[in-house]
Design a protein around this motif. Structure first.
Motif, short mmCIF file in Angstrom:
data_model
loop_
_atom_site.label_atom_id
_atom_site.label_comp_id
_atom_site.label_asym_id
_atom_site.label_seq_id
_atom_site.Cartn_x
_atom_site.Cartn_y
_atom_site.Cartn_z
N SER A 200 6.19 -7.61 5.69
CA SER A 200 5.18 -7.50 4.69
C SER A 200 3.97 -6.83 5.12
O SER A 200 3.19 -5.95 4.53
CB SER A 200 4.43 -8.99 4.58
OG SER A 200 5.66 -9.79 3.99
N ARG A 201 3.51 -6.79 6.31
CA ARG A 201 2.65 -5.85 7.03
C ARG A 201 2.80 -4.62 7.09
O ARG A 201 1.93 -3.68 6.87
CB ARG A 201 2.05 -6.38 8.40
CG ARG A 201 0.97 -5.86 9.30
CD ARG A 201 0.82 -6.50 10.66
NE ARG A 201 1.85 -6.03 11.26
CZ ARG A 201 2.70 -6.81 12.08
NH1 ARG A 201 2.60 -8.07 11.84
NH2 ARG A 201 3.91 -6.31 12.69
N THR A 202 4.13 -4.10 7.17
CA THR A 202 4.65 -2.63 7.15
C THR A 202 4.43 -2.04 5.67
O THR A 202 4.02 -0.93 5.69
CB THR A 202 6.01 -2.51 7.47
OG1 THR A 202 6.10 -3.09 8.78
CG2 THR A 202 6.47 -1.20 7.57
N VAL A 203 4.73 -2.59 4.77
CA VAL A 203 4.33 -2.44 3.18
C VAL A 203 3.13 -2.38 2.76
O VAL A 203 2.88 -2.19 1.41
CB VAL A 203 5.33 -2.88 2.29
CG1 VAL A 203 6.92 -2.61 2.86
CG2 VAL A 203 5.17 -4.25 2.23
N ALA A 204 2.03 -2.80 3.49
CA ALA A 204 0.75 -2.86 3.14
C ALA A 204 0.17 -1.62 2.38
O ALA A 204 -0.65 -1.75 1.42
CB ALA A 204 -0.23 -3.37 4.27
N ASP A 205 0.37 -0.81 2.73
CA ASP A 205 0.05 0.74 2.19
C ASP A 205 0.45 0.74 0.77
O ASP A 205 0.01 1.73 0.21
CB ASP A 205 0.18 1.99 3.07
CG ASP A 205 1.74 2.30 3.25
OD1 ASP A 205 2.75 1.32 3.10
OD2 ASP A 205 2.04 3.33 3.67
N PHE A 206 1.47 0.34 0.42
CA PHE A 206 2.03 0.16 -0.90
C PHE A 206 1.15 -0.04 -1.84
O PHE A 206 1.00 0.20 -3.10
CB PHE A 206 3.16 -0.47 -1.06
CG PHE A 206 3.98 -0.46 -2.30
CD1 PHE A 206 4.63 0.71 -2.79
CD2 PHE A 206 4.27 -1.52 -3.30
CE1 PHE A 206 4.99 0.79 -3.78
CE2 PHE A 206 4.90 -1.39 -4.38
CZ PHE A 206 5.27 -0.41 -4.94
N CYS A 207 0.21 -1.06 -1.59
CA CYS A 207 -1.07 -1.54 -2.31
C CYS A 207 -2.13 -0.31 -2.52
O CYS A 207 -2.66 -0.39 -3.52
CB CYS A 207 -1.94 -2.89 -1.61
SG CYS A 207 -0.67 -4.17 -1.87
N ASP A 208 -2.34 0.21 -1.74
CA ASP A 208 -3.55 1.03 -1.59
C ASP A 208 -3.40 2.37 -1.11
O ASP A 208 -4.37 3.44 -1.13
CB ASP A 208 -4.91 0.53 -1.20
CG ASP A 208 -6.20 0.95 -1.69
OD1 ASP A 208 -6.17 1.51 -2.81
OD2 ASP A 208 -6.99 1.01 -0.89
N GLY A 209 -2.15 2.58 -0.60
CA GLY A 209 -2.00 4.01 0.06
C GLY A 209 -2.14 3.99 1.67
O GLY A 209 -3.02 3.32 2.21
N PRO A 210 -1.55 5.02 2.32
CA PRO A 210 -1.67 5.16 3.70
C PRO A 210 -2.80 5.45 4.28
O PRO A 210 -3.18 5.25 5.38
CB PRO A 210 -0.63 5.99 4.17
CG PRO A 210 -0.41 7.03 2.86
CD PRO A 210 -1.08 6.04 1.56
N SER A 211 -3.82 5.93 3.86
CA SER A 211 -5.26 6.13 4.18
C SER A 211 -5.96 5.15 4.48
O SER A 211 -7.24 4.97 5.08
CB SER A 211 -6.03 7.26 3.57
OG SER A 211 -6.39 6.78 2.11
#
Length: 134
Positions: free
Chosen positions: A56-67
């Motif tokens: 879950s923590r790994t896919v967090a950037d899926f919510c708002d982007g890697p930046s």
């Protein structure tokens, strides 16, 4: 430190339709389990919950982007037969609770947050000394 926190986990199960609760270390070790969960089953679920939190923590950037640095707060998984809620329970620990499909989701998450506050105090308090033992 080896406290029996099972009685605290059982308080989360006072919510109607809540089923089981476990406390897991970040490395997947079982720290505590509610009374209705067998030890072997709880050990397996603890390892899985640690992995689930990591994914879950790994896919967090899926919510708002890697930046953007997104912080993990909760993982919720739905099955035909119910829900699994996973939240942080302090530094290096997670609380997982399972429930039927009819559970009041707001009530169970509120109760879990209350329990996390209690667990935090229990995990950081030094053991009491028995004055008569000296």
């Amino acid at each position: 430190m080896n406290y029996d926190l099972s009685w605290m986990l059982d308080s989360a199960l006072e919510v109607p339709e809540a089923r089981h609760a476990i406390l897991v270390s970040a490395d997947g070790l079982l720290m505590a389990r509610s009374n209705e969960v067998g030890k072997d089953h709880a050990d397996t679920i603890a390892a899985a919950m640690s992995g689930m939190q990591s994914l879950s923590r790994t896919v967090a950037d899926f919510c708002d982007g890697p930046s953007t640095r997104m912080l993990w707060r909760q993982t919720l998984v739905e099955f035909d037969g119910g829900w699994v809620f996973l939240i942080s329970a302090g530094e290096g620990a997670y609380l997982a609770v399972s429930a039927s499909p009819e559970v009041d989701m707001a009530e169970i998450t509120f109760r879990m947050q209350q329990l996390v506050g209690q667990l935090g105090k229990a995990l950081t308090s030094p053991p009491r000394e028995n004055a008569d033992a000296k």
